[in-house]
Enzyme design. Sequence first.
Site, PDB file in Angstrom:
ATOM      1  N   HIS A 195       0.710  -1.274  -0.174  1.00  0.00           N
ATOM      2  CA  HIS A 195       0.128   0.207   0.168  1.00  0.00           C
ATOM      3  C   HIS A 195       0.760   0.839  -0.164  1.00  0.00           C
ATOM      4  O   HIS A 195       2.074   1.041   0.426  1.00  0.00           O
ATOM      5  CB  HIS A 195      -0.959  -0.142   1.503  1.00  0.00           C
ATOM      6  CG  HIS A 195      -0.496  -0.244   2.460  1.00  0.00           C
ATOM      7  ND1 HIS A 195       0.637  -0.773   3.171  1.00  0.00           N
ATOM      8  CD2 HIS A 195      -0.996   0.784   3.519  1.00  0.00           C
ATOM      9  CE1 HIS A 195       1.267  -1.079   3.901  1.00  0.00           C
ATOM     10  NE2 HIS A 195       1.158   0.813   5.051  1.00  0.00           N
ATOM     11  N   HIS A 212       1.267   3.695   1.889  1.00  0.00           N
ATOM     12  CA  HIS A 212       1.795   4.720   2.799  1.00  0.00           C
ATOM     13  C   HIS A 212       4.010   4.603   3.550  1.00  0.00           C
ATOM     14  O   HIS A 212       3.655   3.670   2.449  1.00  0.00           O
ATOM     15  CB  HIS A 212       2.083   3.736   4.627  1.00  0.00           C
ATOM     16  CG  HIS A 212       0.296   4.458   5.213  1.00  0.00           C
ATOM     17  ND1 HIS A 212      -0.671   3.462   5.907  1.00  0.00           N
ATOM     18  CD2 HIS A 212      -0.280   5.612   4.898  1.00  0.00           C
ATOM     19  CE1 HIS A 212      -1.959   3.515   5.936  1.00  0.00           C
ATOM     20  NE2 HIS A 212      -1.804   5.002   5.314  1.00  0.00           N
ATOM     21  N   ASP A 270       5.707   5.010   5.005  1.00  0.00           N
ATOM     22  CA  ASP A 270       7.171   3.885   5.543  1.00  0.00           C
ATOM     23  C   ASP A 270       6.929   1.979   4.457  1.00  0.00           C
ATOM     24  O   ASP A 270       7.656   1.562   5.169  1.00  0.00           O
ATOM     25  CB  ASP A 270       6.710   3.638   7.225  1.00  0.00           C
ATOM     26  CG  ASP A 270       4.977   2.620   6.991  1.00  0.00           C
ATOM     27  OD1 ASP A 270       4.122   2.815   6.121  1.00  0.00           O
ATOM     28  OD2 ASP A 270       5.142   1.610   7.960  1.00  0.00           O
ATOM     29  N   HIS A 271       6.164   1.814   3.739  1.00  0.00           N
ATOM     30  CA  HIS A 271       6.505   0.819   2.983  1.00  0.00           C
ATOM     31  C   HIS A 271       7.064   1.373   1.115  1.00  0.00           C
ATOM     32  O   HIS A 271       6.947   0.615   0.292  1.00  0.00           O
ATOM     33  CB  HIS A 271       4.938   0.477   2.606  1.00  0.00           C
ATOM     34  CG  HIS A 271       5.031  -0.156   4.001  1.00  0.00           C
ATOM     35  ND1 HIS A 271       4.190  -1.353   4.561  1.00  0.00           N
ATOM     36  CD2 HIS A 271       4.731   0.967   5.053  1.00  0.00           C
ATOM     37  CE1 HIS A 271       3.874  -1.987   4.861  1.00  0.00           C
ATOM     38  NE2 HIS A 271       3.650  -0.895   5.781  1.00  0.00           N
ATOM     39  N   HIS A 304      -6.966  -2.124   5.507  1.00  0.00           N
ATOM     40  CA  HIS A 304      -5.944  -1.263   6.075  1.00  0.00           C
ATOM     41  C   HIS A 304      -6.771   0.184   6.228  1.00  0.00           C
ATOM     42  O   HIS A 304      -8.480   0.239   5.515  1.00  0.00           O
ATOM     43  CB  HIS A 304      -5.123  -1.241   5.442  1.00  0.00           C
ATOM     44  CG  HIS A 304      -3.880  -0.395   6.732  1.00  0.00           C
ATOM     45  ND1 HIS A 304      -3.864  -1.184   8.044  1.00  0.00           N
ATOM     46  CD2 HIS A 304      -2.713   0.224   5.898  1.00  0.00           C
ATOM     47  CE1 HIS A 304      -2.858   0.286   7.933  1.00  0.00           C
ATOM     48  NE2 HIS A 304      -1.994   0.459   7.228  1.00  0.00           N
ATOM     49  N   ASP A 355      -0.487  -4.058   5.831  1.00  0.00           N
ATOM     50  CA  ASP A 355      -0.612  -3.838   6.753  1.00  0.00           C
ATOM     51  C   ASP A 355      -2.348  -4.430   6.856  1.00  0.00           C
ATOM     52  O   ASP A 355      -2.685  -4.082   5.869  1.00  0.00           O
ATOM     53  CB  ASP A 355      -0.779  -2.528   6.929  1.00  0.00           C
ATOM     54  CG  ASP A 355       0.982  -1.648   7.523  1.00  0.00           C
ATOM     55  OD1 ASP A 355       1.587  -3.145   7.400  1.00  0.00           O
ATOM     56  OD2 ASP A 355       1.000  -0.354   7.749  1.00  0.00           O
ATOM     57  N   HIS A 369       6.211  -6.275  11.825  1.00  0.00           N
ATOM     58  CA  HIS A 369       5.539  -4.418  12.192  1.00  0.00           C
ATOM     59  C   HIS A 369       5.788  -4.264  12.907  1.00  0.00           C
ATOM     60  O   HIS A 369       4.316  -3.656  13.190  1.00  0.00           O
ATOM     61  CB  HIS A 369       4.295  -4.741  10.832  1.00  0.00           C
ATOM     62  CG  HIS A 369       4.023  -2.883   9.987  1.00  0.00           C
ATOM     63  ND1 HIS A 369       2.890  -2.451  11.195  1.00  0.00           N
ATOM     64  CD2 HIS A 369       4.413  -2.374   9.134  1.00  0.00           C
ATOM     65  CE1 HIS A 369       2.823  -1.282  10.568  1.00  0.00           C
ATOM     66  NE2 HIS A 369       3.653  -1.047   9.712  1.00  0.00           N
TER      67      HIS A 369
END
Lengths: 304, 304
Positions: free
Chosen positions: A63, A65, A67-68, A143, A213, A271
């Site tokens: 996805h 976000h 941090d990914h 998520h 996530d 995670h």
Amino acid sequence: MEPFRLHILGCSSAMPTMKHYPACQVLNVREKLFMIDCGEGAQLQLRRMGLNFNRISAIFLSHLHGDHVFGLPGLISTFSMLGRTQSLHIYAPDDLEKVLRPWLDFFSPGLEFEVVCHKVCPTREEVIYDDRSLRVTTLPLSHRIPCCGFRFDEKPLLPHIRRDMIDYLGIPTYAIAAIKAGAGWTDAEGREWPHERLTTPAAPPRSYAYCSDTQYLPALAKRVSGVDLLYHEATFAQSEAVRAEQTCHSLASEAAQIALQAHAKRLLIGHFSARYEDESILLREAQAVFPNTLLAYEDLQIDL
Amino acid sequence: MEPFRLHILGCSSAMPTMKHYPACQVLNVREKLFMIDCGEGAQLQLRRMGLNFNRISAIFLSHLHGDHVFGLPGLISTFSMLGRTQSLHIYAPDDLEKVLRPWLDFFSPGLEFEVVCHKVCPTREEVIYDDRSLRVTTLPLSHRIPCCGFRFDEKPLLPHIRRDMIDYLGIPTYAIAAIKAGAGWTDAEGREWPHERLTTPAAPPRSYAYCSDTQYLPALAKRVSGVDLLYHEATFAQSEAVRAEQTCHSLASEAAQIALQAHAKRLLIGHFSARYEDESILLREAQAVFPNTLLAYEDLQIDL
């Protein structure tokens, strides 16, 4: 046996810590490398772990976000400096093209290789990648934004030829491919030798599922059933159940429930919320449900 | 004495290596932190070095090449998760706003603090930041895209009051600020006590100059004259002179020439090409010209 090997490059949740980089993994399938998520520092970790940049053929993003994703611009820029010409395919459940392209145009003008962004549908199970060794299927997750996991299934291997039988029967080289593919053999006297007498079975194909996530999603268990290794996010311990629900993340025990119901061989949790300096509480809570659970950590390497 | 301390968070050139992160430094001026360049991994290094995220008040970017910029999205996202409300000022010699804003809008919607991008002119020497402790001046550099260095000058400190004289003369508390600021004192008998008898001189103000990326630029020496510490890029050794010219980078010996002509107290070299696994050749070539030269490395901390 040719590798089917998982490398953990980062396993923090949104906020990296002293010991954890943001989400990033590499799956080595018969020496072809597939990156899963690309948090900040992905290229630094690749380098540190001695993984070959040139072998990365595709990136799967769960996805969009940060941090990914934030490792992408640096990784692509380094690919360029290393003289990459092979196309880079990136699969993501959202419009990555729209957000990434202006950065590539600005920071990496004149790339000598194509960056192809594939938008996948995060709400259905679908084969999105297929080559002679591997099939990748999306796993719908739940998520705060469109998000999916990925199931990696190795293609069945061909059986091993029994060299002793080949020599004994004097089977010519040209016939071997057909035997590997399932044929038998008829000798000069007209005697039938079935395929099974001429071969030993291949090792069973291997499988890995990446689920991060997501909030606890019981329907997921069926979709990851029987995998050799399940990576499932375990952001929080039981005491943070409310927070987990608010942020659409899972508890360690919920990750373990999925592994149990899926009859996975092993569970790897990661995670981790930055609040757990010591993650053993997460491990204990997961192992109470599914004993064969491991904690992820940077530089971990698991051979399947 | 209050700190005027440089921290090296990263000192690689464009391609990070096993041991070096991309360009990033933090200058601690009396406990206010100023970041200089923000390569990928900046927030990871900040965390690792125990630097307080909340104390970062401004970021100075030398130029918009990815290896000096890619740490921004992650850093800003972490600021947000840490509950930052204080504005973040970013100074850069190019249109950072245009390229950064869409990423902030996409990855960090609803930021609770303002990110203010200041476009500075990279072709003139100009004061771009001024508070009660510090003045920051741009240093025009010569690179492949608009680029400038930064000179950090501490504001003069007030002299120290001589407690023994204050007690001896019975000087009241209300008069002390004026004496610190330069006044003398007249005692009850009408005797004049000059400022110099009542104080000891302040420590001389400290200065630091950051010059990266740039080709050899003799005019720079005058602009960084007398600094306590000069950081100058030294991407290549003498044997790569042609490559240095092509890519608008400096040789170690050229960095040293600038330090020598500037009468800098110390020279710190960095931005090493990834080809030097052992950077001692760069150190030797610089020290042959300017003996008081140091090699940068991650976690290095220099108190001025």
